[in-house]
Write a protein that holds these residues in place. Sequence first.
Motif, PDB file in Angstrom:
ATOM      1  N   GLN D  99      -3.098  14.779  11.354  1.00 23.45           N
ATOM      2  CA  GLN D  99      -2.094  14.695  12.400  1.00 23.45           C
ATOM      3  C   GLN D  99      -0.776  14.157  11.857  1.00 23.45           C
ATOM      4  O   GLN D  99       0.301  14.563  12.276  1.00 23.45           O
ATOM      5  N   ALA D 100      -0.902  13.209  10.969  1.00 22.04           N
ATOM      6  CA  ALA D 100       0.268  12.397  10.663  1.00 22.04           C
ATOM      7  C   ALA D 100       1.113  12.935   9.516  1.00 22.04           C
ATOM      8  O   ALA D 100       2.330  12.749   9.505  1.00 22.04           O
ATOM      9  N   LEU D 101       0.487  13.576   8.530  1.00 20.27           N
ATOM     10  CA  LEU D 101       1.190  13.766   7.273  1.00 20.27           C
ATOM     11  C   LEU D 101       2.553  14.440   7.386  1.00 20.27           C
ATOM     12  O   LEU D 101       3.522  13.911   6.827  1.00 20.27           O
ATOM     13  N   PRO D 102       2.675  15.566   8.086  1.00 24.55           N
ATOM     14  CA  PRO D 102       4.007  16.189   8.100  1.00 24.55           C
ATOM     15  C   PRO D 102       5.072  15.249   8.647  1.00 24.55           C
ATOM     16  O   PRO D 102       6.127  15.057   8.029  1.00 24.55           O
ATOM     17  N   SER D 103       4.789  14.625   9.779  1.00 24.23           N
ATOM     18  CA  SER D 103       5.788  13.703  10.350  1.00 24.23           C
ATOM     19  C   SER D 103       6.033  12.518   9.433  1.00 24.23           C
ATOM     20  O   SER D 103       7.161  12.051   9.279  1.00 24.23           O
ATOM     21  N   LEU D 104       4.976  12.031   8.824  1.00 20.40           N
ATOM     22  CA  LEU D 104       5.122  10.886   7.944  1.00 20.40           C
ATOM     23  C   LEU D 104       5.995  11.230   6.743  1.00 20.40           C
ATOM     24  O   LEU D 104       6.894  10.468   6.375  1.00 20.40           O
ATOM     25  N   LEU D 105       5.744  12.384   6.149  1.00 19.44           N
ATOM     26  CA  LEU D 105       6.569  12.788   5.015  1.00 19.44           C
ATOM     27  C   LEU D 105       8.025  12.918   5.432  1.00 19.44           C
ATOM     28  O   LEU D 105       8.934  12.542   4.684  1.00 19.44           O
ATOM     29  N   ALA D 106       8.241  13.426   6.642  1.00 21.68           N
ATOM     30  CA  ALA D 106       9.618  13.554   7.131  1.00 21.68           C
ATOM     31  C   ALA D 106      10.270  12.182   7.227  1.00 21.68           C
ATOM     32  O   ALA D 106      11.406  11.988   6.783  1.00 21.68           O
ATOM     33  N   ASP D 107       9.547  11.212   7.791  1.00 27.98           N
ATOM     34  CA  ASP D 107      10.120   9.875   7.924  1.00 27.98           C
ATOM     35  C   ASP D 107      10.303   9.200   6.580  1.00 27.98           C
ATOM     36  O   ASP D 107      11.250   8.433   6.377  1.00 27.98           O
ATOM     37  N   ILE D 108       9.408   9.493   5.661  1.00 29.36           N
ATOM     38  CA  ILE D 108       9.547   8.912   4.323  1.00 29.36           C
ATOM     39  C   ILE D 108      10.825   9.429   3.667  1.00 29.36           C
ATOM     40  O   ILE D 108      11.570   8.665   3.049  1.00 29.36           O
ATOM     41  N   ARG D 109      11.092  10.719   3.825  1.00 27.81           N
ATOM     42  CA  ARG D 109      12.312  11.289   3.252  1.00 27.81           C
ATOM     43  C   ARG D 109      13.550  10.649   3.831  1.00 27.81           C
ATOM     44  O   ARG D 109      14.594  10.577   3.189  1.00 27.81           O
ATOM     45  N   ALA D 110      13.454  10.189   5.076  1.00 24.61           N
ATOM     46  CA  ALA D 110      14.643   9.656   5.749  1.00 24.61           C
ATOM     47  C   ALA D 110      14.911   8.199   5.385  1.00 24.61           C
ATOM     48  O   ALA D 110      15.948   7.662   5.740  1.00 24.61           O
ATOM     49  N   ASP D 111      13.982   7.574   4.692  1.00 30.63           N
ATOM     50  CA  ASP D 111      14.128   6.150   4.366  1.00 30.63           C
ATOM     51  C   ASP D 111      14.030   5.957   2.859  1.00 30.63           C
ATOM     52  O   ASP D 111      12.947   6.014   2.281  1.00 30.63           O
ATOM     53  N   PRO D 112      15.167   5.759   2.207  1.00 29.73           N
ATOM     54  CA  PRO D 112      15.190   5.693   0.737  1.00 29.73           C
ATOM     55  C   PRO D 112      14.221   4.649   0.182  1.00 29.73           C
ATOM     56  O   PRO D 112      13.566   4.900  -0.833  1.00 29.73           O
ATOM     57  N   VAL D 113      14.128   3.510   0.821  1.00 33.52           N
ATOM     58  CA  VAL D 113      13.210   2.475   0.345  1.00 33.52           C
ATOM     59  C   VAL D 113      11.776   2.990   0.338  1.00 33.52           C
ATOM     60  O   VAL D 113      11.033   2.840  -0.636  1.00 33.52           O
ATOM     61  N   LEU D 114      11.442   3.629   1.449  1.00 31.68           N
ATOM     62  CA  LEU D 114      10.084   4.134   1.570  1.00 31.68           C
ATOM     63  C   LEU D 114       9.845   5.280   0.604  1.00 31.68           C
ATOM     64  O   LEU D 114       8.760   5.418   0.031  1.00 31.68           O
ATOM     65  N   GLU D 115      10.875   6.091   0.423  1.00 31.21           N
ATOM     66  CA  GLU D 115      10.737   7.218  -0.479  1.00 31.21           C
ATOM     67  C   GLU D 115      10.440   6.712  -1.896  1.00 31.21           C
ATOM     68  O   GLU D 115       9.550   7.242  -2.580  1.00 31.21           O
ATOM     69  N   ALA D 116      11.154   5.670  -2.300  1.00 31.92           N
ATOM     70  CA  ALA D 116      10.913   5.111  -3.625  1.00 31.92           C
ATOM     71  C   ALA D 116       9.486   4.584  -3.723  1.00 31.92           C
ATOM     72  O   ALA D 116       8.771   4.844  -4.697  1.00 31.92           O
ATOM     73  N   ARG D 117       9.056   3.887  -2.693  1.00 36.98           N
ATOM     74  CA  ARG D 117       7.703   3.326  -2.752  1.00 36.98           C
ATOM     75  C   ARG D 117       6.659   4.440  -2.781  1.00 36.98           C
ATOM     76  O   ARG D 117       5.659   4.357  -3.500  1.00 36.98           O
ATOM     77  N   PHE D 118       6.905   5.489  -1.993  1.00 32.52           N
ATOM     78  CA  PHE D 118       5.971   6.615  -1.997  1.00 32.52           C
ATOM     79  C   PHE D 118       5.883   7.216  -3.387  1.00 32.52           C
ATOM     80  O   PHE D 118       4.791   7.518  -3.886  1.00 32.52           O
ATOM     81  N   GLY D 119       7.045   7.365  -4.023  1.00 31.39           N
ATOM     82  CA  GLY D 119       7.052   7.917  -5.368  1.00 31.39           C
ATOM     83  C   GLY D 119       6.255   7.069  -6.335  1.00 31.39           C
ATOM     84  O   GLY D 119       5.482   7.587  -7.148  1.00 31.39           O
ATOM     85  N   GLU D 120       6.414   5.755  -6.228  1.00 33.56           N
ATOM     86  CA  GLU D 120       5.691   4.896  -7.161  1.00 33.56           C
ATOM     87  C   GLU D 120       4.212   4.832  -6.846  1.00 33.56           C
ATOM     88  O   GLU D 120       3.356   5.072  -7.692  1.00 33.56           O
ATOM     89  N   VAL D 121       3.926   4.493  -5.586  1.00 35.12           N
ATOM     90  CA  VAL D 121       2.542   4.206  -5.238  1.00 35.12           C
ATOM     91  C   VAL D 121       1.667   5.449  -5.269  1.00 35.12           C
ATOM     92  O   VAL D 121       0.641   5.493  -5.931  1.00 35.12           O
ATOM     93  N   PHE D 122       2.097   6.460  -4.554  1.00 37.63           N
ATOM     94  CA  PHE D 122       1.222   7.613  -4.389  1.00 37.63           C
ATOM     95  C   PHE D 122       1.383   8.614  -5.521  1.00 37.63           C
ATOM     96  O   PHE D 122       0.438   8.901  -6.258  1.00 37.63           O
ATOM     97  N   LEU D 123       2.603   9.118  -5.655  1.00 32.94           N
ATOM     98  CA  LEU D 123       2.808  10.136  -6.687  1.00 32.94           C
ATOM     99  C   LEU D 123       2.596   9.563  -8.081  1.00 32.94           C
ATOM    100  O   LEU D 123       1.950  10.182  -8.928  1.00 32.94           O
ATOM    101  N   GLY D 124       3.106   8.362  -8.313  1.00 32.46           N
ATOM    102  CA  GLY D 124       3.002   7.779  -9.644  1.00 32.46           C
ATOM    103  C   GLY D 124       1.565   7.613 -10.103  1.00 32.46           C
ATOM    104  O   GLY D 124       1.218   7.953 -11.230  1.00 32.46           O
TER     105      GLY D 124
END
Lengths: 193, 193, 193, 193
Positions: D99-124
């Motif tokens: 349910q959540a992923l598409p909306s969550l990814l959208a919100d992550i893109r909109a928040d630079p801080v969160l985007e950085a954390r997503f890049g480190e934590v998940f993708l990294g």
Amino acid sequence: MVRGRPREEGIDDAVREAVRALLTETGYQRCTIDAVAARAGVGKAAVYRRWRSKAELVFAAVIHPVELEPPSDTGSLRGDVGTVLEVIQSSLDGTDLRQALPSLLADIRADPVLEARFGEVFLGRERGYLVRMLDRAVARGELSRRPDPALVHALLLGPVLTWLHLFSEMPPSGGLAASLAPPLHAAVVALGA
Amino acid sequence: MVRGRPREEGIDDAVREAVRALLTETGYQRCTIDAVAARAGVGKAAVYRRWRSKAELVFAAVIHPVELEPPSDTGSLRGDVGTVLEVIQSSLDGTDLRQALPSLLADIRADPVLEARFGEVFLGRERGYLVRMLDRAVARGELSRRPDPALVHALLLGPVLTWLHLFSEMPPSGGLAASLAPPLHAAVVALGA
Amino acid sequence: MVRGRPREEGIDDAVREAVRALLTETGYQRCTIDAVAARAGVGKAAVYRRWRSKAELVFAAVIHPVELEPPSDTGSLRGDVGTVLEVIQSSLDGTDLRQALPSLLADIRADPVLEARFGEVFLGRERGYLVRMLDRAVARGELSRRPDPALVHALLLGPVLTWLHLFSEMPPSGGLAASLAPPLHAAVVALGA
Amino acid sequence: MVRGRPREEGIDDAVREAVRALLTETGYQRCTIDAVAARAGVGKAAVYRRWRSKAELVFAAVIHPVELEPPSDTGSLRGDVGTVLEVIQSSLDGTDLRQALPSLLADIRADPVLEARFGEVFLGRERGYLVRMLDRAVARGELSRRPDPALVHALLLGPVLTWLHLFSEMPPSGGLAASLAPPLHAAVVALGA
DNA sequence: AGGTAAACGAGACGGTACGTCGTGTCTTGGT
DNA sequence: ACCAAGACACGACGTACCGTCTCGTTTACCT
């Protein structure tokens, strides 16, 4: 020309009525903007479109509509003071005001814009009546000079306000205005001697 | 017997002082419990250990310390009325009260316990002074009968309260109490005739 | 017969252009319907007369106009995969899409009608190209059997989508489509072996 | 030393659990902060004390706890690719994420801080696994050189993400990861040749 | 000297109201 | 029938304050 959809007519009145009802039923603190809007069947935005704050809303609901009919000339200062006191009392009494006035006055003090409006609309109108009353008394020769209207205003409004909203006492036998009229007539006469 | 650590001495005063400072600087609404505690260098719990609510705290800070010295017998009703008005005015004036009183009265009205205490402590004490003043006047023969003390209370307290906390006007030349004394003496005389 | 005033011609394009501009400048969240209407010099009603919701509007503004020219037959599966990847990338790249796509996909998921249309219009068209590409490869003997088109679709679309809209990385030297073409050709061949 | 009352232990988990439940039951849009707080039996302030926004909260609830166990060495690149795909799929699958992923990814893109954390934590973290997988393959001689890890990441993550969250299709017979493993093994081999 | 009980600063807790904003609909008068 | 303008109901947002509670620590009194 007016552009766009006009304000819906009934909303102003519906909201004001909801405010009065909630003040009577639940008091000032529980008279929430959300509750008012819900009760009036209206969105919160419609409320904030008309009034900037809760204080302004309550002000509009309980102060503005008080239509002080100008106290008529009774032919004597003694009679005029009695009539003015009746008008003042009727403007401060009422189920909703009973609950709301202290809190409302507090909020009015906290908002300079509202304080100015309160001074003009409510106090100013009342002051005007007093000035005319005093001028008539001077013309009749009941007073040798017109006393300071502000002082007279404090003398007449103060005791009524204090009794109704500070004391927790039953109204004096004969009614508040009737009981205050003789001493306050004497006070005004003493001021204008 | 007292068990446990005794209350620290300075806290009561430090908190009350912080309240007065914040009232003067920021007004009643912004005078939050958090701000008061921080300013006094004290934890919130220490505040609530002493006073049950914000209203009680402010009440204690600005009302209680008003030590109304019992107005002395001046030898005449005219003089006594003037003295009583001075005492009333001094109990309602002050930078902090100026900001706080309307809101404080509103909160007092909303809390029955506090309302009762306010009636006893503040109004009751003042009422007692008035009763004695009136009895002396009757004894002197200045009044033929003692008027209703509540009515006299409203007559003397109301105009002062109104001028100080409702009007936004400069004090009358000669001072508020001095200006109100003559007409209100006349009013009391008229009541007791 | 058509009654009433005909739709003004320029509005569709003006609104779509305003959407694209606002997406680029402020992102999806700040790209409000009010803002779009104001920017396009148009009333909100005119927008909602054309599109049922914000998602539909943005969909129409950034997805629909993508005219995927059917990738032509390059004569080999290797060449076709490269061309298809170019088409896919060009359909997902662009300043406005960069901002909008994740939020748009989220909103599309939340609206079944839109989801169905997205599946038909966008995914379906792309899928059709893939089927033809695969059939040609089978005809040429490059594949012994036609693999599941959905799987091929995921294989070709997924990496492009992920790189462009999930990673925050520079495009690989030589370009994204060119870098992905060799491994994905191998993948398709492996599927159809 | 830690001053003040410590954070209550259960609240973090209770809130995260409430988020997951509401995502599953009502979807991302209806998963309100108020609703989350109410469901967790917690005040809104307690939520905002821990997470700055709804996006951060959902991120913490559905992304962070995904404990990707590092895919083990299966002895061959072919086996490793399959295992990695299983891990990726399991990190993107699940009722709440669905349910959540598409909306969550959208919100992550909109928040630079969160985007950085997503890049480190998940993708990294995922990227790290891939690097080790590729190095092992090079050591075994299955690849002659290590391909760009970002490209490999897009190749493996993209198709899974696309299938699970863009397509509305049933999983392929045999399972998604199993179906994608052979072609993607071929793709990686082609990259590293 | 040690134990106990209540005070202390700090700050988290549940609850509630606030005022703002965005969506999608509806209603004007004018074109 | 369409248009621009803008009011409408609804509902989520994030902030602020209240009065309570819970930490770890300190300070007295009473064994």
